[in-house]
Design a protein around this motif. Structure first.
Motif, short mmCIF file in Angstrom:
data_model
loop_
_atom_site.label_atom_id
_atom_site.label_comp_id
_atom_site.label_asym_id
_atom_site.label_seq_id
_atom_site.Cartn_x
_atom_site.Cartn_y
_atom_site.Cartn_z
N SER A 276 31.62 -3.54 25.40
CA SER A 276 31.71 -4.99 25.66
C SER A 276 31.14 -5.31 27.03
O SER A 276 30.45 -6.34 27.22
CB SER A 276 33.16 -5.46 25.56
OG SER A 276 33.61 -5.45 24.23
N TRP B 55 25.30 0.96 16.73
CA TRP B 55 25.23 1.31 15.30
C TRP B 55 24.99 2.82 15.15
O TRP B 55 25.69 3.51 14.40
CB TRP B 55 24.09 0.53 14.66
CG TRP B 55 24.11 0.49 13.16
CD1 TRP B 55 24.01 1.53 12.31
CD2 TRP B 55 24.22 -0.68 12.36
NE1 TRP B 55 24.05 1.10 11.02
CE2 TRP B 55 24.17 -0.25 11.01
CE3 TRP B 55 24.34 -2.04 12.63
CZ2 TRP B 55 24.25 -1.14 9.95
CZ3 TRP B 55 24.41 -2.92 11.57
CH2 TRP B 55 24.38 -2.48 10.23
N LEU C 56 28.51 -8.65 17.63
CA LEU C 56 27.74 -7.51 18.13
C LEU C 56 28.44 -6.19 17.84
O LEU C 56 27.80 -5.16 17.63
CB LEU C 56 27.47 -7.66 19.63
CG LEU C 56 26.51 -8.78 20.03
CD1 LEU C 56 26.53 -9.00 21.53
CD2 LEU C 56 25.09 -8.47 19.55
N TRP C 57 29.76 -6.23 17.83
CA TRP C 57 30.54 -5.04 17.52
C TRP C 57 30.55 -4.72 16.03
O TRP C 57 31.07 -3.68 15.61
CB TRP C 57 31.97 -5.23 17.99
CG TRP C 57 32.24 -4.72 19.37
CD1 TRP C 57 32.13 -5.41 20.54
CD2 TRP C 57 32.71 -3.42 19.74
NE1 TRP C 57 32.49 -4.61 21.61
CE2 TRP C 57 32.86 -3.39 21.14
CE3 TRP C 57 33.02 -2.27 19.01
CZ2 TRP C 57 33.30 -2.26 21.82
CZ3 TRP C 57 33.47 -1.15 19.69
CH2 TRP C 57 33.59 -1.15 21.08
N ALA D 69 28.52 -3.61 14.09
CA ALA D 69 27.85 -2.36 13.72
C ALA D 69 28.84 -1.23 13.56
O ALA D 69 28.72 -0.40 12.65
CB ALA D 69 26.81 -2.00 14.78
N ALA E 245 25.28 -11.19 26.70
CA ALA E 245 26.12 -11.74 25.64
C ALA E 245 27.25 -12.56 26.23
O ALA E 245 27.79 -12.22 27.28
CB ALA E 245 26.69 -10.60 24.80
N GLN F 192 29.92 -14.08 21.32
CA GLN F 192 29.00 -13.20 20.60
C GLN F 192 29.54 -11.78 20.45
O GLN F 192 29.05 -11.02 19.61
CB GLN F 192 27.66 -13.12 21.35
CG GLN F 192 26.83 -14.38 21.32
CD GLN F 192 25.55 -14.20 22.12
OE1 GLN F 192 25.60 -13.96 23.32
NE2 GLN F 192 24.43 -14.28 21.44
N TRP G 61 19.69 -6.52 22.04
CA TRP G 61 19.51 -6.07 20.66
C TRP G 61 19.38 -4.56 20.57
O TRP G 61 19.81 -3.94 19.58
CB TRP G 61 18.31 -6.76 20.00
CG TRP G 61 16.96 -6.35 20.56
CD1 TRP G 61 16.29 -6.94 21.58
CD2 TRP G 61 16.14 -5.27 20.10
NE1 TRP G 61 15.10 -6.30 21.82
CE2 TRP G 61 14.97 -5.27 20.91
CE3 TRP G 61 16.26 -4.32 19.10
CZ2 TRP G 61 13.95 -4.34 20.74
CZ3 TRP G 61 15.24 -3.39 18.92
CH2 TRP G 61 14.12 -3.41 19.74
N PHE H 277 27.37 -5.18 26.75
CA PHE H 277 26.88 -6.37 26.07
C PHE H 277 26.88 -7.58 26.99
O PHE H 277 25.91 -8.35 27.05
CB PHE H 277 27.74 -6.67 24.84
CG PHE H 277 27.51 -5.75 23.67
CD1 PHE H 277 26.36 -4.99 23.57
CD2 PHE H 277 28.45 -5.65 22.66
CE1 PHE H 277 26.14 -4.14 22.49
CE2 PHE H 277 28.25 -4.83 21.57
CZ PHE H 277 27.10 -4.07 21.48
N ALA I 290 22.93 -3.17 20.82
CA ALA I 290 23.63 -3.34 19.55
C ALA I 290 23.17 -2.32 18.53
O ALA I 290 23.99 -1.75 17.78
CB ALA I 290 23.40 -4.77 19.02
#
Length: 495
Positions: free
Chosen positions: A34, A111, A50-51, A53, A42, A46, A104, A37, A107
């Protein structure tokens, strides 16, 4: 038929040691993503999407890995090949994450990181069921909780510790502080080394040997999925209603994730009732539809537990920095001081979890699995609810005592309650399916928490922690619906 041999303390130690590394990476992710981000631009609204993933990859990866690990046997064994592959990929993702040039990219790396951790983590759960007799499984899962606690203590506090050693804790706007960067580098080394230790120091029973043990013998009866279209239809209708409500009332776009998930699962259940396939998808969905009764009841316990944990992981940093440090600017000294203190709090609850892992086997002997889990979850709920009233950051360490007991219990007792009811040949896939009820509440949290905070709580993230506390109490009450496992024969000593 024969009983599984008991293992020595050090054999259980070695087979669980890899969890130290896995949790090292997992804790770095939970305590710092966090922050990364927000540093990359972010805003608080948002963060949940974003989490997304992390739980979404678990939903796909864990049952697939469980399915294939049940069917794997090579020179490394049954589960250990997945430990090693997951560790290599997780290490690479940890090394790259703090160097992400844009939001991006970060993020996407979350993932990759979460998927790779899941490749290792899910077989570790099944590994305990494979290797240990029923009487030793609570000890095995408690040992995993101990290593989870120890690894996460160090990992969560690493940025704070590095700042005390003189590593810069503030960076220009849009850049990750050096404390976080070096913490991820060290985490990659620890993760790979710990998993490699387990791979090199343990052995596995071959499939025929597992089938010979009386506590792993019976297969569950085949599932009649001819009526699976009924829950499928209900899920499709529910998803469609959510979709229409989002469009009609201009609700938060994250709710499209919830609607899409309901429709996809509904369609899969409808397909299951009609298909003649015997492939992986049919078997996983069939096992989900026909899962044992104890697993169904435990699913509700897991659902409310992991909703609370996900709320804590994604909102503790913005909640503490905004409420107790008075800053929402990731480039400010106050924000970064607060974010570092969140790392200390996460280290604290994992440290208390390591101590709780030592106490939990004794609690189980006194009260049984169900009552022990109820008590621990209520302690965690009280800890999160206390964030509403505590105004001195140092006193939040006391709140983390309850969270630590809940965390250690969540990581051990549901699996001990579950493993007695699963056949050895499907231990991996059922553990993967059980993790649906870890992932689904996280997807729900990512879909609705942002909207709830905006519409009901004036975008104050501290209230997400209060919702998490209430959810843990509900999870504890759901534990009372789960039947205590019956005692089994005393296992034979190891040769």
């Amino acid at each position: 038929m024969s009983n599984k041999p008991t293992l020595s303390f050090w054999q259980i130690w070695n087979m669980c040691f890899g969890f130290l590394g896995i949790q090292f990476g997992f804790a770095l992710q939970n305590a710092n993503v966090s922050r990364i981000f927000q540093t990359l631009g972010a805003d608080v609204g948002q963060i949940p999407v974003l989490w997304i993933a992390a739980p979404f990859t678990g939903l796909i990866v864990q049952p697939v890995i469980g399915y294939f690990s049940d069917r794997t046997w090579n020179r490394l064994g049954r589960r250990r090949p997945y430990f090693l592959v997951g560790a290599i990929l997780s290490t690479l993702a940890l090394l790259w994450m703090p160097n992400a040039p844009a939001l991006w990219v970060a993020a996407g790396l979350l993932w990759v990181l979460d998927a790779s951790i899941n490749v290792s983590m899910e077989p570790f759960r099944a590994f305990v069921g494979d290797q240990l007799p029923t009487g030793q499984r609570p000890l095995g899962y408690a040992m995993q909780s101990f290593f989870i606690g120890v690894g996460a203590v160090v990992a969560s506090a690493l940025p704070w510790l590095l700042s005390r050693l003189g590593v810069p804790n503030v960076a220009p706007a849009g850049h990750i502080p050096a404390t976080v960067t070096w913490a991820f580098y060290l985490g990659g080394a620890v993760l790979f080394g710990a998993v490699l230790w387990t791979v090199l120091t343990t052995r596995e029973y071959p499939p025929l040997a597992l089938e010979a043990f009386d506590d792993a013998a019976a297969e569950l009866p085949p599932t009649d999925a001819s009526r699976a279209w009924r829950p499928g239809l209900l899920l499709v209708l529910a998803g469609t209603l959510v979709l229409l409500a989002v469009r009609r009332y201009a609700l938060e776009k994250e709710l499209y994730l919830l609607a899409g998930g309901l429709i996809v699962f509904g369609a899969l259940f409808a397909w299951l009732s009609a298909t003649r396939s015997r492939g992986m998808l049919q078997q996983v969905m069939g096992d989900l539809y026909g899962m044992p009764g104890p697993m169904r009841r435990l699913a509700w316990v897991q659902f409310f537990s992991w909703f609370a944990l996900f709320a804590m992981w994604i909102y503790t940093t913005p909640g503490v920095t905004q409420t107790l440090y008075g800053s929402t600017d990731p480039s400010s000294a106050a924000y970064n001081e607060g974010a570092n203190w969140v790392g200390v709090l996460f280290a604290a609850y994992n440290g208390f979890a390591a101590l709780a892992a030592v106490a939990i086997p004794r609690m189980v002997r006194w009260w049984g699995l169900r009552v022990s889990h109820l008590v621990n979850l209520c302690l965690g709920g009280a800890g999160l609810l206390s964030f509403l009233v505590v105004r001195d950051p140092r006193w939040l360490l006391a709140s983390m005592v309850g969270v630590g007991f809940a965390w250690a219990s969540i990581l051990s007792l549901p699996y001990a309650l579950l493993s007695d009811n699963l056949p050895a040949a499907k231990m991996g896939v059922y553990m993967g399916i059980f993790n649906f009820f870890i992932v689904i509440p996280q997807l729900l949290a990512a879909s609705v928490l942002g909207m709830l905070l905006k519409t009901l709580f004036g975008n104050q993230p501290i209230w997400a922690l209060a919702l998490g506390g209430a959810s843990l109490v509900v999870a504890g009450l759901c534990t009372l619906r789960v039947r205590e496992p019956t005692a089994t024969a005393t296992p034979q000593p190891a040769p």
